[in-house]
Design a protein around this motif. Structure first.
Motif, PDB file in Angstrom:
ATOM      1  N   ILE A   1      -0.803  21.581  11.869  1.00 16.45           N
ATOM      2  CA  ILE A   1      -1.895  20.619  12.110  1.00 16.45           C
ATOM      3  C   ILE A   1      -2.917  20.367  12.874  1.00 16.45           C
ATOM      4  CG2 ILE A   1      -2.512  19.181  10.400  1.00 16.45           C
ATOM      5  CD1 ILE A   1      -0.052  19.610   8.273  1.00 16.45           C
TER       6      ILE A   1
ATOM      7  N   SER B   1      -6.627  21.224   1.187  1.00 13.95           N
ATOM      8  CA  SER B   1      -5.886  20.866   0.737  1.00 13.95           C
ATOM      9  C   SER B   1      -5.794  20.516  -0.753  1.00 13.95           C
ATOM     10  CB  SER B   1      -5.345  19.313   1.740  1.00 13.95           C
ATOM     11  OG  SER B   1      -3.694  19.625   1.711  1.00 13.95           O
TER      12      SER B   1
ATOM     13  N   VAL C   1       2.355  16.278   5.088  1.00 11.12           N
ATOM     14  CA  VAL C   1       0.575  17.116   5.278  1.00 11.12           C
ATOM     15  C   VAL C   1      -0.456  16.066   5.203  1.00 11.12           C
ATOM     16  CG1 VAL C   1      -0.873  18.095   3.855  1.00 11.12           C
ATOM     17  CG2 VAL C   1       1.804  19.345   3.856  1.00 11.12           C
TER      18      VAL C   1
ATOM     19  N   LEU D   1      -3.055  15.182   8.738  1.00  5.92           N
ATOM     20  CA  LEU D   1      -4.739  15.281   8.191  1.00  5.92           C
ATOM     21  C   LEU D   1      -5.633  14.215   8.086  1.00  5.92           C
ATOM     22  CD1 LEU D   1      -4.129  17.672   4.833  1.00  5.92           C
ATOM     23  CD2 LEU D   1      -4.717  19.040   7.035  1.00  5.92           C
TER      24      LEU D   1
ATOM     25  N   VAL E   1      -4.345  24.290   4.197  1.00  6.98           N
ATOM     26  CA  VAL E   1      -3.224  23.075   3.984  1.00  6.98           C
ATOM     27  C   VAL E   1      -2.492  23.271   2.768  1.00  6.98           C
ATOM     28  CG1 VAL E   1      -1.673  22.153   5.333  1.00  6.98           C
ATOM     29  CG2 VAL E   1      -3.595  22.480   6.659  1.00  6.98           C
TER      30      VAL E   1
END
Lengths: 379, 78
Positions: free
Chosen positions: A79, A91, A99, A103, A142
């Protein structure tokens, strides 16, 4: 103990994994650091494991399999290193903090805009939402392959087609599916696949990595010793050295290699079938109990997770009772999945997650059902 | 030190390429072994494939035919 916290880590490992780690700890040198026998043996073990992972995940080049200490590190590398500053990323509400937090950091520090495909109260997403959220600035999708909270699987073939159609990078978090469900980077159009070694792959903790599509450039997350190009002031650009600064977890990788051999023997399909059958047995048992609410859509593809609450009981207290009174290990609370708990309406109560592995038995599942029955009868 | 003789040295950009070369040679019964790269040579990777000097052409042909990645070949006195 009945271990039903396999989405956190598979505690029971094949004996050959343990043997391989023990053996490596008394014989392994440092991979890519020297040409003597034990260093070469380490390099061979590491390379052989790259080859096995490349084959398992459909990654074309073994040298594009990068080792990290877990999925979180792999996701941070992907990322942080592959998403352009100032771009837009899509996402989903199903994501884990591994994750979400990278982000959110890009959002705060690099002017990256974020959009999330929403989950409904059953943890389902609408695939049309991916395309609706695309803007001219969108650079990447993602997303997880399966929710760590509910087990809901994302149709990566479908998401991959959307990413390919719009020229978007697809970064996948396979923490819950690597070893537990088939993954094919080519068929799914995955650019970067992030995995951990200690869950479905049944390897040691401290292993994981990312598989990168040929031709992609990722800015290194860390720089340092590589064993090659020592007089170069910068991290080598060649894979895998570009993303592997520092000594690898060779002992863990030796164990992961043995785990991959075990997986190859029993097959991912057989593991998925057994785990799914046990999950269905547990789901049918607990969903019939008065006062039990099971979350998620069981008509959709999923991993072997059943998440529930009993009436308005504090999920932490239910999990504690399961552990103390029945010897059953589960996970309560928020599960590092804040957006999905918000979608389910369970931020205050949390939920109790039962996650099943290849080594669980029908008898254990039936004992867990009886434990829930008894707890549901208590005031 | 033993008497020096011409030796084929094949260099690589990185360790995976060197280990892949070793696997390739084992599978194809090609002679040689991995060794440290001699100080007179420079390459990305500190590992080199050391083999008989008279097999340079054969190695190059087989490596190219099988997409085995290498950096350079050298004949040096070792």
């Amino acid at each position: 103990m009945i271990y039903l916290d396999n989405a956190a880590t598979t505690m029971f490992k094949p004996q050959q994994v343990i043997d391989a780690v023990v053996s490596a700890m008394s014989s392994m040198g440092n991979a890519s650091r020297g040409a003597h026998g034990s260093a070469l043996q380490a390099s061979r073990t590491v390379y052989d494991t790259r080859c096995k992972l490349a084959k398992l995940f459909g990654c074309k080049s073994p040298d594009h399999v990068i080792f990290t200490c877990n999925s979180t590190e792999a996701l941070n590398i992907a990322i942080t290193g592959a998403i352009p500053h100032g771009s837009h990323v899509i996402s989903t509400d199903l994501e884990h903090n591994s994750v979400l937090r990278p982000l959110y950091r890009l959002e705060e520090e690099q002017n990256v805009k974020l959009s999330f495909v929403p989950a409904d109260q059953q943890g389902r997403i609408d695939y049309d939402d991916f395309e609706k959220l695309i803007t001219p600035e969108t650079s990447a999708i993602v997303c997880t392959h399966a929710s760590n909270l509910l087990g809901t699987m994302v149709d990566l073939v479908r998401v991959g087609q959307i990413a390919k159609k719009h020229g978007l990078l697809l970064i996948v978090d396979a923490s819950q599916t690597a070893g537990a469900a088939p993954i094919d980077m080519e068929a799914m159009n995955i650019d970067i696949l992030c995995f951990t070694g200690h869950k479905g792959l049944m390897g040691p903790q401290g292993t994981g990595g990312l598989c990168v599509r040929d031709g992609l450039t990722i800015r290194p997350f860390k720089v340092g010793g590589s064993g090659i190009q020592s007089y170069n002031k910068h991290q080598p650009v060649e894979f895998p050295s570009c993303l592997e600064a520092g000594t690898l977890n060779g002992h863990g990788i030796a164990g992961l290699s043995a785990a991959l051999d075990y997986l190859n023997e029993v097959t991912v399909d057989a593991i998925a079938a057994k785990e799914h059958a046990l999950m269905e047995r547990f789901y049918k048992g607990v969903s019939a109990i008065e006062g039990v609410k099971v979350y998620g859509d069981f008509s959709q593809p999923r991993t072997a997770i059943v998440t529930l609450n009993i009436r308005d009981y504090d999920s932490a207290m239910v999990s504690d009772a399961l552990s103390e009174d029945y010897g059953i290990a589960t996970r309560a609370g928020a599960h590092c999945a804040p957006r999905l708990h918000q979608a389910l309406g369970t931020t205050a109560q949390g939920a109790v997650r039962f996650s099943i592995s290849w080594f669980n038995t029908e008898e254990e599942i039936d004992q867990a059902i009886r434990a829930i029955e008894e707890l549901a009868q208590e005031d | 030190m033993k008497t020096k003789e011409p030796t084929l040295i094949i260099t690589f950009a990185n360790t995976p390429d060197a280990i892949a070369m070793e696997m390739f040679c084992k599978q194809n019964d090609l002679p040689g072994r991995l060794s440290p790269i001699p100080g007179a040579l420079k390459a990305g990777c500190g590992l080199a494939w050391k083999a008989p000097a008279d097999m340079e052409a054969a190695f190059i042909e087989k490596m190219n035919a099988n997409n085995v990645r290498f950096a350079e070949t050298h004949i040096i006195e070792l």
